[in-house]
Write an enzyme that holds these catalytic residues in place. Sequence first.
Site, PDB file in Angstrom:
ATOM      1  CB  SER A 225      -0.913   0.025   1.225  1.00 18.76           C
ATOM      2  OG  SER A 225      -2.057  -0.731   0.964  1.00 18.76           O
TER       3      SER A 225
ATOM      4  CE  LYS B  33      -3.690   0.756  -1.400  1.00 18.94           C
ATOM      5  NZ  LYS B  33      -4.332   0.242  -0.185  1.00 18.94           N
TER       6      LYS B  33
ATOM      7  CE1 TYR C 199      -3.842  -1.050  -5.306  1.00 21.21           C
ATOM      8  CE2 TYR C 199      -4.634  -3.318  -5.230  1.00 21.21           C
ATOM      9  CZ  TYR C 199      -4.278  -2.155  -4.580  1.00 21.21           C
ATOM     10  OH  TYR C 199      -4.342  -2.082  -3.209  1.00 21.21           O
TER      11      TYR C 199
ATOM     12  CE1 TYR D 106      -3.168   0.315   4.976  1.00 23.46           C
ATOM     13  CE2 TYR D 106      -2.196  -0.713   6.903  1.00 23.46           C
ATOM     14  CZ  TYR D 106      -2.192  -0.478   5.548  1.00 23.46           C
ATOM     15  OH  TYR D 106      -1.237  -1.024   4.775  1.00 23.46           O
TER      16      TYR D 106
ATOM     17  CB  VAL E 227      -0.207  -5.950   4.105  1.00 20.52           C
ATOM     18  CG1 VAL E 227      -1.474  -5.272   4.597  1.00 20.52           C
ATOM     19  CG2 VAL E 227      -0.240  -6.140   2.598  1.00 20.52           C
TER      20      VAL E 227
HETATM   21  N1  GLN Z   1      -1.901  -5.318  -2.338  1.00 22.26           N
HETATM   22  C1  GLN Z   1      -2.549  -5.142  -1.085  1.00 22.26           C
HETATM   23  C2  GLN Z   1      -4.061  -5.127  -1.227  1.00 22.26           C
HETATM   24  O1  GLN Z   1      -4.590  -4.454  -2.070  1.00 22.26           O
HETATM   25  C3  GLN Z   1      -2.094  -3.879  -0.442  1.00 22.26           C
HETATM   26  C4  GLN Z   1      -2.737  -3.674   0.877  1.00 22.26           C
HETATM   27  C5  GLN Z   1      -1.915  -3.005   1.897  1.00 22.26           C
HETATM   28  O2  GLN Z   1      -0.684  -2.961   1.854  1.00 22.26           O
HETATM   29  N2  GLN Z   1      -2.572  -2.521   2.905  1.00 22.26           N
HETATM   30  O3  GLN Z   1      -4.753  -5.815  -0.526  1.00 22.26           O
END
Ligand code: GLN
Length: 614
Positions: free
Chosen positions: A76, A79, A200, A252, A270
Site C-alpha cells: 500500500s 498508493k 494495481y 488505515y 502489509v
Molecule cells: N496489495 C494489497 C491489497 O490491495 C495492499 C494492501 C496493503 O498494503 N494494505 O490488498
Amino acid sequence: MPKPDAASPAPPAETPLLAYLRRCQRDFADDHSGEVAQYIPELGKADPDHFGIAVATIDGYVYEAGDTDIPFTIQSISKAGVFALALDLLGPDKVEASIGVEPSGEAFNSIRLRPDNRPFNAMVNTGAIACCGLIAAAEGDGTFELIRATLSRLAGRRLDVDEAVFQSERTTGDRNRAIAYLLRTYGGIAGDVDRLLDIYFRQCSVLVTARDLAVMGASLANQGVNPLTGERVFSGYAVARTLAVMSSSGMYDFAGEWIYRVGVPAKSGVGGGILAALPSQLGLGTFSPRLDQHGNSVRGIRTCEAMSEAFDLHMLSRQDDVRACLVADYDFRTVPAKPGRRAGEQRILDDRSGAIRVVELAGKLSFATMDYVTRRLADPAQLPDFLILNLRRVATITDAGMRLFTQMIESQIPATTTVVLAGVDGLSQVGPRMRQLAQAGVKVRAFPTYDAAVEWAEDQVVYRHGGFARGAGEADLSGQALLDGLSQDDVTAFARLGTRVAFEAGTRIVSAVEPTPKVYFLLRGMVSARSMTGVRITTMIPGTAFGELALIDQPRSADVWSETEVLCLEVGADAFEAFSRSHPAAARRIIRNLAVLLAARMRMATARIDALTG
Ligand code: GLN
C-alpha cells in the site's frame, strides 16, 4: 546567498542519530507480537524476524540500522506515490473530482464508497484502484512502466517486481476484484477489470528495502526532489497534497491515533514497511513483517513513536525563533568603516556615520522570519539614506518570504532610503519582481559582496556631500593615506622614484601567485581585488594604494584587476629601499601609516565579527 554543497560530508562512524537508531533496532527486535500477513499467500513466507530502520536526511545522507537491504513488497505504500503521480500527470481537478480526500475510518480493503460513490481517499484500496484507473485511461499499456519508473526515481534506483507475490495476489485478490467491479458500476473506472488489477497488483508487488522507503520519504520531505539524485520527481503541490492524505489516512483505521501521537505523515503496507516523511526534515523507512490488527508493522510503529517522542518530530509541535534570522543591525557609529579613504572623504563619512544602516540576515527567509524583518524596518525615522541588507548568509527565501520582501521594498521603505542588497549576484536572484521594481524607479541595488555594497553606499554619501565622484580627475598623491603626514618635499621626492603607468580596463595588475615587489598608488580609475577564485573582494578608488604589502616584503593576498582605464604610480620595493636611505624619517612614517591602515582593517573586521556574534 551561498550555494549549498552538492554532497554532504561523510559523518563519523557513529553519530548520535545512528546510535539512537541502532538502539531502537536492538530494543524493539525483542517485540515478537503481531502476525505476518497471510491473505496474500506469498506474503506469509516473509521472515518475521527481519527488522530494519533507515533514515534519509534532506541533504542526502542515509542512516541504516539492521536489515535495511532486505527486499520486500511495497504494497500500500505505493498508493502515496501513485496518487502524487496522478496529480501531476492528470492535474488536480481531474483527480480530485474522482477521488475524495476524507478519512474512511475503515480498514484499507473496505468496499464501502462515499455517499456520492467516490472512493474516500487514495490511500485505501477503493481510491488506489480508482487512481490507477485514471492513469491507465491516459497512459494505456505504458501505465505500469510509468508507475515503476516513478517509484524508482523517488527511491533513486531501479525497482523491480516480485513476480511470485504478484501472481499470488492475482490469484487470490477477489476482494479487490469486487472493489474494481463496484467502481466500474459507478463509472469510477472503465475498461477491463483484470487488466487494471494487474497494474494495481504489480504496483503493490514492487520490491523495496527499508533504505528505499527512507529515500522515498526524504524525496517527499524535500518537496518532491530526491535528495540523493537531485532529480525532481513530483511537483510541490502534488507532494503537499499527498502528505496531507497520508496524514489523515495513511495508517488505515489507525490514522487518527497516528497523527495524534506520532504526528508525521506516513504510509504503511502489509508487506511490513512503513514510510514516514517529515517535511523539510527527513524520510524514515522501517521494515518488519509482523503486523498489528490494523495491518501496520508492530516494530515499525514503535520505532516511529519512539523517534517522534525522542526528537520532537510531531509536525504540529514546531519551535522556531523568527528573530534568529536577523544576526546584526548597526551603522558606522558603532562599527568603524573600511579604512583607506582620502582624508577629505573620510571626514565626510565620519560626520555622517549614521547615513548607512546595515542589517545582516541569515538562514531561511520565510513568511514568519520575513514578517519579523519587515517589522524591524518599519520605523521610517530609523531608515537612513542607505539601508544595506546583507543576504550573504541567507540560505533560502520561500515564496511567501519573497512576497513580503518585495512588498516591503515596494511600498514600506520610504523613497528617501535606497535599499542596497549585498551578497547577491544580481537583483533577479531576489525574485523576478525586484528587477522590475528597479526599472520602475524604486531605489534598490544589488552587489555581490558586503564590501562592494558598503563602498558603493559610502561613495554615494561622499558624493552627495561634496566629495569626489569616483574615477573623476587625477588624485593628488598627498591625499594618499599611506603618505599621510609627509611634507610636500618628501612627497615630491617619493613621486620621483616611481613610474606612471597606465592600464587598460580588465588587466591583472597584481598577481597573487606571481608577486612582483611593487606598490601601486592609484591616481585615476578604479581597481578591484579579487580572490583566487575570481570573487571580487573589494574595489579601490583614486587616493588609495594597493600591493602595499610589498613594502614589508610580504606575499600578496589577492589579485588586483583594473575595472576601468587606470593610471598608477608604481614604486618598486628597491626604490623604496633607496628612499628609506635618503629620507629615513619619511620612510618610517610610511611604514607607520601602513601599520595604521592594517590595524584599522583589523579593527573593522573585529568589530563586524562582534556585531555579527555579539
Ligand atoms: N496489495 C494489497 C491489497 O490491495 C495492499 C494492501 C496493503 O498494503 N494494505 O490488498
